[in-house]
Every structure is written in C-alpha cells, then in structure tokens.
Design an enzyme around this catalytic site. Structure first.
Site, PDB file in Angstrom:
ATOM      1  N   GLU A  12      45.778  40.811  32.896  1.00  0.00           N
ATOM      2  CA  GLU A  12      44.566  41.343  33.515  1.00  0.00           C
ATOM      3  C   GLU A  12      43.514  41.663  32.451  1.00  0.00           C
ATOM      4  O   GLU A  12      43.449  42.791  31.958  1.00  0.00           O
ATOM      5  CB  GLU A  12      44.906  42.619  34.300  1.00  0.00           C
ATOM      6  CG  GLU A  12      45.846  42.381  35.463  1.00  0.00           C
ATOM      7  CD  GLU A  12      45.492  43.277  36.631  1.00  0.00           C
ATOM      8  OE1 GLU A  12      45.176  42.733  37.686  1.00  0.00           O
ATOM      9  OE2 GLU A  12      45.513  44.499  36.483  1.00  0.00           O
ATOM     10  N   HIS A  26      48.859  49.739  34.527  1.00  0.00           N
ATOM     11  CA  HIS A  26      47.551  49.192  34.929  1.00  0.00           C
ATOM     12  C   HIS A  26      46.464  49.713  33.991  1.00  0.00           C
ATOM     13  O   HIS A  26      46.503  50.861  33.554  1.00  0.00           O
ATOM     14  CB  HIS A  26      47.243  49.587  36.381  1.00  0.00           C
ATOM     15  CG  HIS A  26      46.066  48.857  36.923  1.00  0.00           C
ATOM     16  ND1 HIS A  26      44.766  49.253  36.667  1.00  0.00           N
ATOM     17  CD2 HIS A  26      45.974  47.724  37.674  1.00  0.00           C
ATOM     18  CE1 HIS A  26      43.942  48.400  37.258  1.00  0.00           C
ATOM     19  NE2 HIS A  26      44.643  47.466  37.876  1.00  0.00           N
TER      20      HIS A  26
HETATM   21  C1  PEP Z   1      43.260  45.130  39.507  1.00  0.00           C
HETATM   22  O1  PEP Z   1      42.743  46.244  39.405  1.00  0.00           O
HETATM   23  O2  PEP Z   1      44.467  44.951  39.275  1.00  0.00           O
HETATM   24  C2  PEP Z   1      42.399  44.030  39.921  1.00  0.00           C
HETATM   25  C3  PEP Z   1      42.842  42.803  39.761  1.00  0.00           C
HETATM   26  O3  PEP Z   1      41.188  44.378  40.453  1.00  0.00           O
HETATM   27  P1  PEP Z   1      40.041  43.399  41.005  1.00  0.00           P
HETATM   28  O4  PEP Z   1      40.710  42.314  41.808  1.00  0.00           O
HETATM   29  O5  PEP Z   1      39.190  44.281  41.864  1.00  0.00           O
HETATM   30  O6  PEP Z   1      39.334  42.869  39.814  1.00  0.00           O
END
Ligand code: PEP
Length: 222
Positions: free
Chosen positions: A146, A95
């Site tokens: 992400e 992550h």
């Molecule tokens: C994450 O940290 O994996 C994430 C998707 O956070 P958020 O939904 O808060 O942006």
C-alpha cells in the site's frame, strides 16, 4: 487460493443500521461470485451483529487490528481469540494510518500482533509501504502493498511500478491497495500480477465495490 478482495471500512459507517445495509447489499451483489473471496473488515463494534447476520459462502469477516495478548488487563484492546470466537477469519495489521497516527504501531509491535493472530489460527494481512517492513516476515504471510501516495488520495499507484514492487516482495500472496475503483482494479491483477486487492474508500459504496469484485471475478475465470 482464490483472489482475495478485502474491504477496509476504516472508522465507517456511523451507525449499525448503515453497516447492516452495506453488508446486506454486498452479500446480495456477490452471491454468484466464484473465483474471489471477499473479506469485509468493519469496525470492531459491528462485528458481532454482522457475524450473526450470516455470511455468504464467498464472504468472510476480517478485523482492522487486534492486540497481541490473549486476555488480561489491557483496557480498550481486543484479542485475537475474541475475534476468532466471533467468526472472524482475517486481521489487517500495520495499516499505514495506524502507523501514522499511533506512535506505538512499530514494526516490532505489528510483528507481535502477527504472531498472536497465527497462534489462534487467524490470517493476518500485513500492510507495508516499503520492503524494510518485511524484515523477518515469513513468506506465507499475506502482504498488502500500500504505497502511501495512493492511500485515500484518488491517485492509484502506477501499474508498472506496482508490478515491480510486487516482484520485489517475495511473499507468496501479495495484494495491492490504494485508490482502487471499478475502472482500475482489474489492472492490478491482470497486468501487475497481484493476487488480491485491499480497498478502502470504494468499499463503502456498495455498488462500486460489487462492480470491482465482479470485474476481478470475470478475469480470473479466463
Ligand atoms: C486503505 O486504506 O487500505 C486503502 C486502500 O484506502 P483507499 O482505497 O481509500 O485508497
């Protein structure tokens, strides 16, 4: 495989009581869901109690990290085998918050953790923000795209740009994560073609998380 919705609770909530309440409300809210697998990833400390609470058929447990060895002198670490023995099925790896705050969370270390998960039959979910982080990663590994600009900022990534990134990632199963809510979530499945979602902030609000799950369950029925 069903659409995957993964809840990353991060370092929340503050007490076991709150964790149980959130777990129970999600369990109740998703009981009629058919086309989505819901993966709840609480902090390690809550996993045993939540596992004992009994999972609904669509709910699986996930962890937010693990170590790469099976056992031994590794103070403070948790092994894939220990997670497996608790009934955990998935593990989030690499992550961006770990990559940012912990210097040792390099691609090489993440890849060792990935191998250790596979060895005991856990399903890793590899978080990436750029394609270079996929070097040497097999196609059958679940990947969560992400983009940093979208993580916890309230600014979800543009759906068209997300679609291009999704196409560039050649893995079979790609999730999108970043500032999802019940208004925007289904676009990433329907329009951008992702096979699932990784949800941070919104996964801590029971009602909102259930709403997201239901919206995705509905489109995947069509
Ligand atoms: C994450 O940290 O994996 C994430 C998707 O956070 P958020 O939904 O808060 O942006």
């Amino acid at each position: 495989m069903k659409i995957l919705i993964v809840a990353n609770w991060k370092m929340n909530p503050a007490s076991l009581k709150e964790a149980k309440n959130l777990f129970d409300s999600v369990k109740k809210g998703v009981r009629n869901i058919k086309n989505v697998e819901v993966v709840l990833c609480p902090p390690f400390v809550y996993l045993p109690a939540l596992s004992e609470r009994g999972l609904a058929s669509v709910i699986k447990l996930g962890a937010q990290d693990c170590f790469w060895e099976e056992s031994g002198a590794f103070t403070g670490e948790v092994s894939p085998r220990q997670l497996k023995n608790l009934g955990v099925k998935y593990v989030i790896l690499g992550h961006s918050e770990r990559r940012k705050y912990l210097k040792e969370e390099t691609d090489e270390i993440v890849s060792r953790k990935l191998g250790a998960c596979l060895k005991v039959g856990l399903k890793p979910i590899l978080c990436v923000e750029k394609l270079s982080q996929l070097k040497g990663i097999k196609k059958d590994i679940i990947v969560a795209f992400e983009p940093i600009s979208a993580i916890g900022t309230g600014k979800a990534f543009d759906v068209e740009k997300a679609k291009s990134a999704r196409k560039a990632i050649k893995n079979n199963f790609v999730l999108y994560g970043g500032s999802l809510n019940s208004e925007n979530a289904k676009d990433y499945i329907e329009k951008a073609g992702f096979k699932g979602l990784l949800i941070g902030g919104a996964s801590l609000k029971g009602e909102e998380f259930i709403k997201i799950t239901k919206s995705v369950d509905l489109i995947s029925k069509i």
